[in-house]
Each structure stands twice: as structure tokens, then as C-alpha cells.
Design a protein around this motif. Structure first.
Motif, short mmCIF file in Angstrom:
data_model
loop_
_atom_site.label_atom_id
_atom_site.label_comp_id
_atom_site.label_asym_id
_atom_site.label_seq_id
_atom_site.Cartn_x
_atom_site.Cartn_y
_atom_site.Cartn_z
N ARG A 1 0.83 -1.21 0.00
CA ARG A 1 0.00 0.00 0.00
C ARG A 1 0.86 1.25 0.00
O ARG A 1 0.51 2.26 -0.62
CB ARG A 1 -0.93 0.00 1.21
CG ARG A 1 -2.05 -1.01 1.14
CD ARG A 1 -3.17 -0.68 2.10
NE ARG A 1 -2.73 -0.77 3.48
CZ ARG A 1 -2.82 -1.86 4.23
NH1 ARG A 1 -3.32 -2.99 3.70
NH2 ARG A 1 -2.41 -1.87 5.48
N HIS A 2 1.98 1.21 0.69
CA HIS A 2 2.86 2.38 0.76
C HIS A 2 3.67 2.57 -0.52
O HIS A 2 3.91 3.71 -0.93
CB HIS A 2 3.82 2.24 1.95
CG HIS A 2 3.17 2.41 3.27
ND1 HIS A 2 2.80 3.64 3.78
CD2 HIS A 2 2.83 1.49 4.23
CE1 HIS A 2 2.26 3.49 4.97
NE2 HIS A 2 2.26 2.19 5.27
N LEU B 1 9.24 0.79 17.57
CA LEU B 1 8.98 -0.63 17.29
C LEU B 1 9.64 -1.05 15.98
O LEU B 1 10.23 -2.13 15.88
CB LEU B 1 7.47 -0.89 17.22
CG LEU B 1 7.05 -2.33 16.84
CD1 LEU B 1 7.60 -3.34 17.85
CD2 LEU B 1 5.53 -2.42 16.74
N GLY B 2 9.57 -0.18 14.97
CA GLY B 2 10.17 -0.50 13.69
C GLY B 2 11.68 -0.67 13.78
O GLY B 2 12.24 -1.65 13.26
N VAL B 3 12.34 0.26 14.45
CA VAL B 3 13.80 0.15 14.61
C VAL B 3 14.15 -1.07 15.46
O VAL B 3 15.15 -1.75 15.21
CB VAL B 3 14.38 1.44 15.21
CG1 VAL B 3 15.86 1.28 15.53
CG2 VAL B 3 14.17 2.61 14.25
N LEU C 1 7.19 3.29 8.59
CA LEU C 1 6.32 4.02 7.65
C LEU C 1 5.00 4.41 8.31
O LEU C 1 4.43 5.46 7.99
CB LEU C 1 6.06 3.17 6.41
CG LEU C 1 7.18 3.07 5.38
CD1 LEU C 1 6.87 1.98 4.36
CD2 LEU C 1 7.41 4.40 4.69
N GLU C 2 4.53 3.58 9.23
CA GLU C 2 3.24 3.83 9.88
C GLU C 2 3.40 4.51 11.24
O GLU C 2 2.52 4.44 12.08
CB GLU C 2 2.48 2.51 10.02
CG GLU C 2 2.13 1.91 8.65
CD GLU C 2 1.38 0.59 8.73
OE1 GLU C 2 1.27 0.03 9.86
OE2 GLU C 2 0.90 0.13 7.69
N TRP D 1 15.54 8.68 7.82
CA TRP D 1 14.91 9.74 7.01
C TRP D 1 13.39 9.64 7.07
O TRP D 1 12.70 10.68 7.13
CB TRP D 1 15.36 9.65 5.57
CG TRP D 1 16.76 10.10 5.26
CD1 TRP D 1 17.71 9.40 4.58
CD2 TRP D 1 17.37 11.36 5.59
NE1 TRP D 1 18.87 10.14 4.47
CE2 TRP D 1 18.68 11.35 5.08
CE3 TRP D 1 16.91 12.50 6.27
CZ2 TRP D 1 19.56 12.43 5.22
CZ3 TRP D 1 17.78 13.58 6.42
CH2 TRP D 1 19.08 13.54 5.90
N VAL D 2 12.85 8.42 7.05
CA VAL D 2 11.40 8.26 7.15
C VAL D 2 10.91 8.79 8.49
O VAL D 2 9.89 9.50 8.56
CB VAL D 2 11.02 6.78 6.99
CG1 VAL D 2 9.51 6.59 7.11
CG2 VAL D 2 11.50 6.24 5.64
#
Length: 511
Positions: free
Chosen positions: A220-221, A271-273, A265-266, A295-296
């Protein structure tokens, strides 16, 4: 229903992928069954032609031991390659259905399940890496530091003799999380290599679960098509045969990488890292993604450009250090794996672009003078490292606006890392490929990916030996791979079959 690609939605450009009209409303039963038969053939013949144990307690001296030797082994190898051909054929047929919009994600998931499930119980396929994993997990159980010594110090001949000779004296070059997993597998297996391979494969299947969660969101992204993404990244031979059939720990790493990328991205940045760091704690390659994800993260903040960057970098670095440190402590190891990162550089094959250039130049120069090949290879690898550094920095700086564009460039940086590294093994190409699968692809580009995926499986024998310098076999592999790519664009390019199939509805389809 004809499988040609003319059945696209008319509003879509001819060079792009048509979106399915529904999500999995029909199942291509014959295509799924074709791949399942191929997978079962691989399973059965893998006990003779795969990376079997040197001393097999099941088939070693029993009435079926003939499958491991002489003509029996030759027959098993032929049938295994036949099974692989059926899996590829089914994958391409499924791809034509997906591209034409006749099936959706449900069909891809059913097919993936049918093709993967039999291989869970197979010996290692096209590699001997799982035996190395088992040995590295056994080392700490017996009080050895897996980052200081290799499997050859073990007084366990059944374990050591099954590790590929190249790795027998090499300390582990994997992160602490993977050492912890390997240690758990070795403990649960209680010395049984057969059970150990199955348990390792089950543990790595967590990567498939993470991909199934993350790839639809990532699509989706990045603007891709969900069914196409899953067809490429889950149902393809690189995943089915290499990552699962191997199995390789790259599967768990890319699963964590994809899930972490989606979280960033969300806006679930920490949590992502955290998840990407766990991926790096399996295989350090995942670290490459963090500068792009910074950067995101920075683009989601509301201050000035440089303040956002500094803040995101500081938070990401703190999360990385804390996560990696905690994982290292729990695994009861140190940072000795950093020294082991040099070991793959001792592998010499032309899948690494710099190595290929070095070998080619050496061959040309060798016509006139007798030179040491290692000089040419090492110089080319040094130049390749510089080129990679320039490419990576450029891609990183171009990602400064964050968002999906940063993730797209991250995928290309991971691909560049795989092909410009001193050593490249076929499954390394999945590092960037899994993320890039969520992009929007043109059909001809997909055909190239199909050819590449098939070829990369064929570069190693079912027993895990390098075939890259068997030029006659490589010529055949190229021909088969090109045929697979052309078959995606043109139904039955050789004119051998009437390739038709009735789709059995799973639920009512609107007229």
C-alpha cells in the motif's frame, strides 16, 4: 479460460499490471496441484539427491540406501530437477493468472502453502548451511565461544563431518539472536541432526509469518499490487526452494526487516527500529536499512530539517544500541561475530560482480602473462567496495525527504550490497528483492525477475555444491531461466501444450 495476458482490465496501460477484480474469488486448482506435485517430488528425491547426512541413520544402510549412490543418486537428481521444473511451471502459470486479474491474494496464499509445506520435512536443499547452524548452536551448549572457534573443535564427528569443509574451521559470523535460536534448536534436537534441520526450518518460518503480515501493508505504501507482491516474494522459487527449502537464516532476517520497515512508515518508529535491529541480530545486513529509515522517521517530525534528522538519528541509535545490547546479553555472547564477517570474503564466485570482473580480467591478461588471480580479484573487490560506498551514500542522500521513496532506495541499496560484496551467494539477492517486490512492476521487468529467480536456484546443486564454473550446466540453466521468463509474457512460447485451466470458484463471482 486461456491464460494469455490479453485479459487485463482495459483501463490499465498495456505495460503495467492489472489489479485483480476480487481478492481470491477463484482458485487455479490445476496450477496449485502442479506445483504441489513438484514439491512432493523434490521432497521424496531430496533424501537421495539433497544435502543428506554423510552417515544417514535412516537410509544409510537400509533397503532404500540405493537412492544415495550411483545410478540411484543420478535418478534422484533427475527427478528432483523435474520437481523443481514443475514448481517453476506452476509459479509462472499462477503469475499469468495474477497479471490477468483472474485470481487474487487468496489463490497465491493457497499455492504458497501447498508448495512450501512438503519441504518442511526435507533434508537441506541446494545448501549445507543448516548443518553449520546446528554446529554453531552446539558450540555454546558445550561451553565453546562460537565467535572464537569453528565446528571442528567439537568432539562430535556426526555433526562436524556434515558441515561444509569451508565452514568447519570458521567461527560464526551471525548475530546474537541467531546464535540464541541455533542454541535452542540444538538443545531441543538433543544431537539429532535430522530433527535439528526440521526445527531450524520451523524457526525460520517465522520470517514467512512476518512477511505475510508486512508485505500487504508495504504494498500500500509503495504502490504495488498485493497479489503480485505475494506471488513474487512468497510463492517464488527463491523463497520456496532457497529460503525455506534451504533453510537460510536470511528468511528470518528479511521478515524482521520488512515488518520493521512497515512500522516506521506507519509512525511506530521505535517498534520499527527494534524489529530491524532484531533482524541485524540475526544477520548484520539489516543494519543497511537503518540510515534510510531514519529519514522516514525524520519526515514525520514537525521541526526544522536538521533538528528532525538529529532527533530521529539519536532515537534510532539509542533504540538500536539498547536492543542489540540486550540481545547480546541474553544470548550470553560478545561482539566477536564482527571478526567473522570477513569469512564470506574467502568465497570466490562470479555472482559477485567485482569478483567476476577480477576473474575476467585475469583470464584476459593470462593470455599474455602468468599473473596471480587473487591480485586481480582483490583489486576488483576494492574498486567494487568504493563503487558500493558511492552508490549507497547517493541513494541515502536522495532519500532525505523520507516516505516510501526512501524505502524504495533502501531496497536498491540492499541489492547493490548483495551484488557488489566480495562474495555473493544466491539467497543474498533476497535482501532487497523482498522489499522491492512491493513496488509497481512492469510485465517485462517481472519476466526478468522470473528468469533471475530460476537461474539463482540453479547455480548450486541440490547437494549444496557450487555449479557456477560448470559452463555446460550454466548454459542449460540460462536457457531454462530465459524460457521461464518468456513464459510469463507468452502462453506456451515453445508451442508444446494447450495451456488451459478451469478456475474453481471459492465464492460467487459477479458477472
Amino acid at each position: 479460460m486461456n491464460e494469455s495476458l490479453v485479459a487485463e482490465h482495459p483501463k490499465q496501460p498495456a505495460a503495467t499490471i492489472a489489479a485483480p477484480a476480487g481478492d481470491g474469488r477463484a482458485l487455479p486448482i490445476r496450477t496449485i496441484a502442479l506445483g504441489a506435485v513438484g514439491s512432493l517430488l523434490i521432497l521424496i528425491t531430496s533424501f537421495g539427491a539433497g544435502s543428506v547426512l554423510v552417515s544417514d541413520p535412516v537410509l544409510g544402510r537400509g533397503p532404500l540406501s540405493w537412492i544415495r549412490y550411483g545410478h540411484g543418486h543420478m535418478l534422484a537428481t533427475i527427478v528432483l530437477y523435474t520437481g523443481f521444473a514443475l514448481v517453476v511451471w506452476a509459479w509462472v502459470r499462477l503469475g499469468r493468472h495474477v497479471l490477468a486479474g483472474r485470481v487474487g491474494t487468496r489463490a497465491v496464499l493457497w499455492a504458497s502453502t501447498a508448495w512450501i509445506a512438503p519441504l518442511v520435512f526435507a533434508p537441506p536443499l541446494f545448501t549445507r548451511d543448516p548443518y553449520s547452524y546446528f554446529a554453531y548452536g552446539t558450540l555454546p551448549l558445550l561451553g565453546f565461544d562460537p565467535y572464537a572457534v569453528g565446528p571442528d573443535v567439537l568432539n562430535l564427528p556426526d555433526v562436524v563431518q556434515n558441515v561444509h569443509p569451508f565452514w568447519q574451521a570458521q567461527p560464526a559470523n551471525y548475530g546474537p539472536l541467531f546464535i540464541l535460536i541455533a542454541k535452542g534448536v540444538a538443545w531441543l534436537s538433543d544431537g539429532s541432526l535430522i530433527l535439528g534441520v526440521v526445527l531450524m526450518r520451523v524457526a525460520m518460518l517465522a520470517g514467512i509469518a512476518l512477511l505475510l503480515w508486512s508485505l500487504p501493508r508495504l504494498t500500500r505504501h509503495l504502490g504495488g499490487d498485493k497479489a503480485v507482491t505475494l506471488w513474487l516474494a512468497i510463492a517464488g522459487p527463491m523463497t520456496v526452494v532457497h529460503l525455506v527449502g534451504g533453510p537460510h537464516n536470511d528468511l528470518l532476517m528479511v521478515g524482521l526487516l520488512a515488518a520493521g520497515t512497515v512500522c516506521v512508515l506507519e509512525r511506530r518508529h521505535v517498534l520499527g527500529v527494534f524489529l530491524v535491529t532484531l533482524g541485524a541480530a540475526v544477520k548484520v545486513t539489516a543494519v543497511m536499512a537503518l540510515p534510510f529509515l531514519v529519514w522516514v522517521w525524520a519526515a514525520h517530525l514537525s521541526s526544522t530539517f536538521w533538528r528532525n534528522f538529529v532527533r530521529a538519528t539519536a532515537c534510532a541509535f539509542a533504540t538500536f544500541v539498547a536492543t542489540f545490547a540486550l540481545t547480546t546479553v541474553i544470548a550470553d555472547v560478545d561482539l566477536g561475530w564482527l571478526k567473522g564477517l570477513q569469512a564470506p570474503g574467502n568465497i570466490v564466485n562470479w555472482l559477485s560482480l567485482p569478483t567476476a570482473v577480477g576473474e575476467f580480467v585475469h583470464t584476459l591478461v593470462g593470455i599474455f602473462i602468468d599473473g596471480n588471480k587473487s591480485w586481480f580479484v582483490n583489486i576488483a573487490r576494492g574498486i567494487g567496495g568504493i563503487i558500493f560506498f558511492v552508490i549507497a551514500i547517493r541513494l541515502w542522500w536522495q532519500s532525505r525527504d523520507g516516505g516510501p521513496e526512501a524505502v524504495r532506495r533502501m531496497a536498491f541499496a540492499l541489492f547493490a550490497l548483495a551484488v557488489l560484496s566480495p562474495a555473493t551467494l544466491p539467497w543474498y539477492l533476497t535482501w532487497g528483492f523482498v522489499i522491492a517486490a512491493a513496488l509497481r512492476w512492469q510485465k517485462r521487468q517481472l519476466a526478468i525477475l522470473v528468469s533471475a529467480a530460476v537461474f539463482l536456484v540453479l547455480t548450486y546443486s541440490p547437494a549444496g555444491e557450487d555449479l557456477l564454473y560448470n559452463w555446460l550446466f550454466m548454459a542449460g540453466a540460462v536457457a531454462v531461466s530465459l524460457l521461464a521468463g518468456f513464459s510469463l509474457l507468452r502462453n506456451d512460447p515453445l508451442g508444446l501444450f494447450s495451456d488451459r485451466e478451469e478456475l474453481v470458484p471459492r465464492e460467487p463471482v459477479n458477472a
